[in-house]
Scaffold this active site. Sequence first.
Site, PDB file in Angstrom:
ATOM      1  N   SER A   8      -9.626   5.687   0.196  1.00 27.58           N
ATOM      2  CA  SER A   8     -10.095   5.822  -1.435  1.00 27.58           C
ATOM      3  C   SER A   8     -10.954   6.828  -1.792  1.00 27.58           C
ATOM      4  CB  SER A   8      -9.831   4.017  -1.796  1.00 27.58           C
ATOM      5  OG  SER A   8     -10.613   4.692  -3.171  1.00 27.58           O
ATOM      6  N   HIS A  33      -6.187   8.715  -0.152  1.00 27.39           N
ATOM      7  CA  HIS A  33      -5.940   7.207  -0.882  1.00 27.39           C
ATOM      8  C   HIS A  33      -6.347   7.299  -2.389  1.00 27.39           C
ATOM      9  CE1 HIS A  33      -4.385   2.973  -1.480  1.00 27.39           C
ATOM     10  NE2 HIS A  33      -5.000   3.111  -2.184  1.00 27.39           N
ATOM     11  N   ASP A  35      -6.310   6.086  -6.306  1.00 28.99           N
ATOM     12  CA  ASP A  35      -5.560   4.642  -6.991  1.00 28.99           C
ATOM     13  C   ASP A  35      -6.369   5.051  -8.250  1.00 28.99           C
ATOM     14  OD1 ASP A  35      -6.067   2.643  -5.133  1.00 28.99           O
ATOM     15  OD2 ASP A  35      -8.316   3.556  -4.388  1.00 28.99           O
ATOM     16  N   MET A  37      -5.411   4.258 -11.899  1.00 29.83           N
ATOM     17  CA  MET A  37      -5.459   2.767 -12.690  1.00 29.83           C
ATOM     18  C   MET A  37      -5.013   3.205 -14.278  1.00 29.83           C
ATOM     19  SD  MET A  37      -8.857   0.885 -11.507  1.00 29.83           S
ATOM     20  CE  MET A  37      -8.819   1.233  -9.072  1.00 29.83           C
ATOM     21  N   HIS A  66      -1.254   5.261  -5.034  1.00 30.93           N
ATOM     22  CA  HIS A  66      -1.250   3.716  -5.043  1.00 30.93           C
ATOM     23  C   HIS A  66      -1.548   3.330  -7.012  1.00 30.93           C
ATOM     24  CE1 HIS A  66      -3.611  -0.463  -4.562  1.00 30.93           C
ATOM     25  NE2 HIS A  66      -1.873  -0.714  -5.443  1.00 30.93           N
ATOM     26  N   MET A  68      -1.657   1.492 -10.391  1.00 25.60           N
ATOM     27  CA  MET A  68      -2.010   0.317 -10.928  1.00 25.60           C
ATOM     28  C   MET A  68      -1.992   0.180 -12.120  1.00 25.60           C
ATOM     29  SD  MET A  68      -5.089  -0.169  -8.692  1.00 25.60           S
ATOM     30  CE  MET A  68      -4.808   1.023  -7.389  1.00 25.60           C
ATOM     31  N   MET A 137      -2.642  -6.389  -0.887  1.00 32.37           N
ATOM     32  CA  MET A 137      -4.311  -6.060  -1.702  1.00 32.37           C
ATOM     33  C   MET A 137      -4.586  -7.225  -1.173  1.00 32.37           C
ATOM     34  SD  MET A 137      -3.881  -3.757  -3.599  1.00 32.37           S
ATOM     35  CE  MET A 137      -5.965  -3.796  -3.616  1.00 32.37           C
ATOM     36  N   ASP A 175      -5.176  -3.016   1.414  1.00 31.20           N
ATOM     37  CA  ASP A 175      -6.507  -2.193   0.366  1.00 31.20           C
ATOM     38  C   ASP A 175      -7.489  -2.910   0.116  1.00 31.20           C
ATOM     39  OD1 ASP A 175      -7.626  -0.870  -0.845  1.00 31.20           O
ATOM     40  OD2 ASP A 175      -5.837  -0.587  -2.428  1.00 31.20           O
TER      41      ASP A 175
HETATM   42  C1  DX5 Z   1      -8.621  -1.356  -5.800  1.00 35.01           C
HETATM   43  C2  DX5 Z   1      -8.496  -0.262  -4.782  1.00 35.01           C
HETATM   44  C3  DX5 Z   1      -8.686   0.197  -3.762  1.00 35.01           C
HETATM   45  C4  DX5 Z   1     -10.113   0.521  -3.726  1.00 35.01           C
HETATM   46  C5  DX5 Z   1     -10.736   0.084  -2.143  1.00 35.01           C
HETATM   47  O1  DX5 Z   1      -7.888  -2.076  -7.227  1.00 35.01           O
HETATM   48  O2  DX5 Z   1      -7.347  -0.209  -4.898  1.00 35.01           O
HETATM   49  O3  DX5 Z   1      -7.981   1.204  -2.917  1.00 35.01           O
HETATM   50  O4  DX5 Z   1     -10.780   2.055  -3.693  1.00 35.01           O
HETATM   51  O5  DX5 Z   1     -12.469   0.147  -2.551  1.00 35.01           O
HETATM   52  P1  DX5 Z   1     -13.156  -0.409  -0.878  1.00 35.01           P
HETATM   53  O6  DX5 Z   1     -12.630   0.047  -0.104  1.00 35.01           O
HETATM   54  O7  DX5 Z   1     -14.692   0.149  -1.652  1.00 35.01           O
HETATM   55  O8  DX5 Z   1     -12.734  -2.099  -1.054  1.00 35.01           O
HETATM   56 ZN    ZN Z   2      -5.577   1.864  -3.248  1.00 43.85          ZN
END
Ligand code: DX5
Ligand code: ZN
Length: 219
Positions: A8, A33, A35, A37, A66, A68, A137, A175
């Site tokens: 990620s 990956h 993310d 948000m 991904h 969010m 998750m 994840d």
């Molecule tokens: C959290 C994200 C993850 C995050 C994981 O909301 O969806 O993808 O980057 O990070 P680690 O591997 O550090 O838990």
């Molecule tokens: Zn993620």
Amino acid sequence: MELLLAPSLLAADFANLQRDIELVNASDADWFHLDVMDGVFVPNISFGMPVIEAIARHATKPLDVHLMIVDPDRYIQTFADLGADVLTVHVEACTHLHRTLQAIRAAGMKAGVALNPHTPVSVLEDVLTELDLVCLMSVNPGFGGQKFIERTYEKTRALRSMMAAAGVRAHIEIDGGVNAANAATLHAAGADVLVAGSSTFNAEDPHAAIRAMKGMAVA
Ligand code: DX5
Ligand code: ZN
């Protein structure tokens, strides 16, 4: 199923993004990956379209995006145009999940659904044939570097049996809080895509960390 590793970029150094993208390109990792948000669905804001556009210019591996964000339907075509290969939406953010999954596939991407830790896998029973990936998750979404929720093992096994019973072979992605200590157990439980942010980019040797999580011999 072969185990895929998806670092990620949330844990990358944003001031050295090209360097960290090239690190992943040159590694044994399989996907990027990303993310996204929005500060509404989750309490944090990460990055959006212009950053993904820049990442896509350098990444040589599939982009696993991904989302969010609330109301993700608004942006399906945008992410397809940006070059997303997998587009994952949260079941908790979709009123008409079946329609959303169909729209993602129609836009030429693999359709993914993410489940928050409190959401049971049974919610997917009637859309199993419409999806290509389920993201479980294993932390509450919003931040990297959180502690892995142990209940995820049981959930992974339950989801893999539910898929097998329906004759579906979709990806199960985990994840949050993934590291070399839980990767093999997650794979054995039926997961085949592991997202790893902190355990990739905070490692002293990210290449070795990636290989260790994939169960490959570390030189
Ligand atoms: C959290 C994200 C993850 C995050 C994981 O909301 O969806 O993808 O980057 O990070 P680690 O591997 O550090 O838990
Ligand atoms: Zn993620």
